[in-house]
Scaffold this motif. Structure first.
Motif, mmCIF file in Angstrom:
data_model
loop_
_atom_site.group_PDB
_atom_site.id
_atom_site.type_symbol
_atom_site.label_atom_id
_atom_site.label_comp_id
_atom_site.label_asym_id
_atom_site.label_seq_id
_atom_site.Cartn_x
_atom_site.Cartn_y
_atom_site.Cartn_z
ATOM 1 N N LEU A 178 34.509 46.172 42.202
ATOM 2 C CA LEU A 178 34.427 44.801 42.701
ATOM 3 C C LEU A 178 34.792 44.730 44.179
ATOM 4 N N CYS A 179 35.815 45.487 44.581
ATOM 5 C CA CYS A 179 36.230 45.489 45.991
ATOM 6 C C CYS A 179 35.164 46.114 46.881
ATOM 7 N N ALA A 180 34.474 47.125 46.363
ATOM 8 C CA ALA A 180 33.396 47.735 47.139
ATOM 9 C C ALA A 180 32.228 46.773 47.279
ATOM 10 N N ARG A 181 31.997 45.985 46.250
ATOM 11 C CA ARG A 181 30.875 45.044 46.276
ATOM 12 C C ARG A 181 31.209 43.793 47.082
ATOM 13 N N HIS A 182 32.461 43.342 46.985
ATOM 14 C CA HIS A 182 32.871 42.089 47.632
ATOM 15 C C HIS A 182 34.099 42.337 48.502
ATOM 16 N N GLY A 226 35.694 40.596 50.464
ATOM 17 C CA GLY A 226 36.666 39.508 50.503
ATOM 18 C C GLY A 226 37.726 39.615 49.433
ATOM 19 N N LEU A 227 37.471 40.366 48.398
ATOM 20 C CA LEU A 227 38.454 40.551 47.326
ATOM 21 C C LEU A 227 39.445 41.652 47.649
ATOM 22 N N LEU A 228 39.070 42.554 48.563
ATOM 23 C CA LEU A 228 39.880 43.742 48.803
ATOM 24 C C LEU A 228 41.257 43.417 49.381
ATOM 25 N N GLY A 229 41.288 42.553 50.404
ATOM 26 C CA GLY A 229 42.568 42.217 51.017
ATOM 27 C C GLY A 229 43.562 41.599 50.048
ATOM 28 N N PRO A 230 43.162 40.543 49.310
ATOM 29 C CA PRO A 230 44.086 39.964 48.335
ATOM 30 C C PRO A 230 44.519 40.949 47.259
ATOM 31 N N TYR A 231 43.592 41.796 46.811
ATOM 32 C CA TYR A 231 43.946 42.782 45.782
ATOM 33 C C TYR A 231 44.939 43.793 46.336
ATOM 34 N N GLU A 289 47.287 55.068 40.088
ATOM 35 C CA GLU A 289 45.907 55.105 39.595
ATOM 36 C C GLU A 289 45.031 54.092 40.326
ATOM 37 N N ARG A 290 45.555 52.900 40.549
ATOM 38 C CA ARG A 290 44.775 51.869 41.235
ATOM 39 C C ARG A 290 44.492 52.272 42.680
ATOM 40 N N ILE A 291 45.492 52.815 43.361
ATOM 41 C CA ILE A 291 45.293 53.248 44.740
ATOM 42 C C ILE A 291 44.310 54.422 44.795
ATOM 43 N N ARG A 292 44.436 55.350 43.877
ATOM 44 C CA ARG A 292 43.525 56.502 43.848
ATOM 45 C C ARG A 292 42.072 56.046 43.698
ATOM 46 N N LEU A 293 41.829 55.139 42.776
ATOM 47 C CA LEU A 293 40.456 54.693 42.535
ATOM 48 C C LEU A 293 39.887 53.953 43.739
ATOM 49 N N LEU A 294 40.716 53.172 44.411
ATOM 50 C CA LEU A 294 40.249 52.521 45.639
ATOM 51 C C LEU A 294 39.910 53.556 46.708
ATOM 52 N N SER A 295 40.736 54.584 46.816
ATOM 53 C CA SER A 295 40.522 55.598 47.848
ATOM 54 C C SER A 295 39.300 56.471 47.560
ATOM 55 N N GLN A 296 38.808 56.434 46.326
ATOM 56 C CA GLN A 296 37.627 57.214 45.971
ATOM 57 C C GLN A 296 36.325 56.448 46.169
ATOM 58 N N GLU A 297 36.451 55.171 46.551
ATOM 59 C CA GLU A 297 35.237 54.402 46.856
ATOM 60 C C GLU A 297 34.633 54.914 48.172
ATOM 61 N N ASP A 337 27.493 56.767 50.441
ATOM 62 C CA ASP A 337 27.832 55.673 51.338
ATOM 63 C C ASP A 337 27.359 54.349 50.761
ATOM 64 N N HIS A 338 28.299 53.434 50.568
ATOM 65 C CA HIS A 338 27.966 52.079 50.157
ATOM 66 C C HIS A 338 28.426 51.115 51.245
ATOM 67 N N SER A 339 28.330 51.524 52.483
ATOM 68 C CA SER A 339 28.904 50.721 53.547
ATOM 69 C C SER A 339 28.252 49.357 53.674
ATOM 70 N N GLN A 340 27.019 49.204 53.096
ATOM 71 C CA GLN A 340 26.406 47.891 53.166
ATOM 72 C C GLN A 340 27.194 46.852 52.391
ATOM 73 N N PHE A 341 28.007 47.318 51.416
ATOM 74 C CA PHE A 341 28.817 46.378 50.641
ATOM 75 C C PHE A 341 30.135 46.060 51.349
ATOM 76 N N VAL A 342 30.508 46.871 52.303
ATOM 77 C CA VAL A 342 31.805 46.696 52.962
ATOM 78 C C VAL A 342 31.537 46.444 54.428
ATOM 79 N N THR A 343 31.283 45.214 54.754
ATOM 80 C CA THR A 343 30.877 44.879 56.100
ATOM 81 C C THR A 343 31.945 44.108 56.858
#
Length: 337
Positions: free
Chosen positions: A219-223, A225-230, A264-272, A320-326
């Motif tokens: 979800l954070c990779a797709r949106h 705006g959700l990453l900062g609050p999460y 686990e949560r930090i690891r998964l974010l870092s693997q995006e 690379d999914h950088s189009q989702f993280v702009t």
């Protein structure tokens, strides 16, 4: 015409059956046939309504003789009568109820066909949609929710979500809708604002605790705006951990927060894919600096998280999914909810 009106005699019995325990034996096909009859009665109503006065009056008298004391009006309300009777009947089995919700919320014909399905019934169906669709029906659940939001007038989507029972079923539906292709407009206009609205920290925390860590990372990779609050929520969780030197592990007075879950949560974010992966590491380094910039383990949870991320067995980001993280992160984005 008498032959058509004679078929209308079935309407009171059909509505009565839909209100009774008899629906326990109904399958999805039975629901489809019943609503098909209701729509046929509605078509007949429109035909007679547009006929001459003499024909209308004769039809009214015939209908009342046949037990339809509401006359043409009752015939025209056939879809509403049947839909509400089935929606309010708890004896209707789940598969049949699922078919009912799909017919009401996703009419296949569109145009005129959709107008024959009452808006009030579709709204009631939307309120039942969430607990009725579980497990493997995630995508259908998301499509139904998006369809209902598109039906709302502009600016009223938030109010619609606020009317739904807030809990796991709704959170799962929102998460699925946020990942649904073609749902970007609803995500930006309604779903994310509802999830992240000011004063809604408890809602965001409940949402994040419910969902698997892997789905939240997606979800954070797709949106963005959700990453900062999460991440702000994760930072708050990390602040509740204290190192136990005797056991050599991070512990918390809050049982819902554990070192293993945070890691686990930090690891998964870092693997995006980039740039999200590098951003995660950079902001953990900032928190490490704010914590004293210790290099030795056991002094800062952020130091230990960085050490964990730099282990060779931690998977590196892939395609690379950088189009989702702009968007870029700001200090405001990283504040705790």
């Amino acid at each position: 015409m008498e032959a058509l009106l004679s078929q209308a005699e079935q309407l009171p019995g059909l509505v009565a059956a839909s209100r009774s325990p008899a629906v326990r034996s109904w399958d999805p096909a039975t629901v489809s046939r019943a609503l098909g009859w209701a729509r046929a009665f509605r078509h007949l109503h429109r035909h007679l309504r547009d006929a001459g006065p003499g024909l209308r009056e004769a039809a009214e008298r015939s209908l009342r003789r046949r037990g339809l004391h509401g006359g043409l009006g009752q015939l025209g309300r056939s879809p509403s009568l049947l839909s509400f009777a089935l929606l309010e009947n708890r004896a209707l089995p789940s598969p049949a109820r699922g078919r009912l919700l799909r017919i009401l919320l996703l009419p296949s014909g569109g145009g005129e066909e959709e107008l024959l399905l009452p808006l009030s019934a579709r709204r009631k169906a939307a309120a039942q949609l969430l607990p009725a669709c579980e497990g493997p029906a995630d995508r259908a659940q998301a499509q139904l929710l998006l369809s209902r939001l598109r039906e709302e007038e502009e600016g009223s989507g938030l109010a619609f979500l606020d009317r739904l029972p807030c809990g796991p079923a709704l959170y799962k539906a929102v998460a699925s809708a946020l990942l649904e292709p073609g749902g970007e407009s609803e995500a930006q206009a309604v779903l994310l604002p509802w999830l992240l609205r000011r004063g809604g920290g408890a809602r965001l925390e409940a949402f994040c605790r419910l969902l698997p860590a892997a789905r939240l990372a997606s979800l954070c990779a797709r949106h963005p705006g959700l990453l900062g609050p999460y991440f702000g929520l994760l930072a708050a969780w990390g602040g509740r951990l204290a190192h136990d030197p005797l056991l050599g592990e991070w512990r918390s007075t809050h049982p819902e927060v554990t070192w293993s879950e945070l890691r686990e949560r930090i690891r998964l974010l870092s693997q995006e894919p980039e740039p999200l992966a590098s951003a995660i590491r950079e902001h953990i380094r900032k928190l490490k600096g704010q914590d004293g910039d210790f290099e030795a383990p056991g002094l800062s949870v952020w130091t230990d998280l960085l050490i964990d991320l730099e282990r060779p067995d931690v998977e590196k980001p892939g395609r690379d999914h950088s189009q989702f993280v702009t968007e870029t992160w700001s200090e405001r984005d990283l504040s705790s909810p």
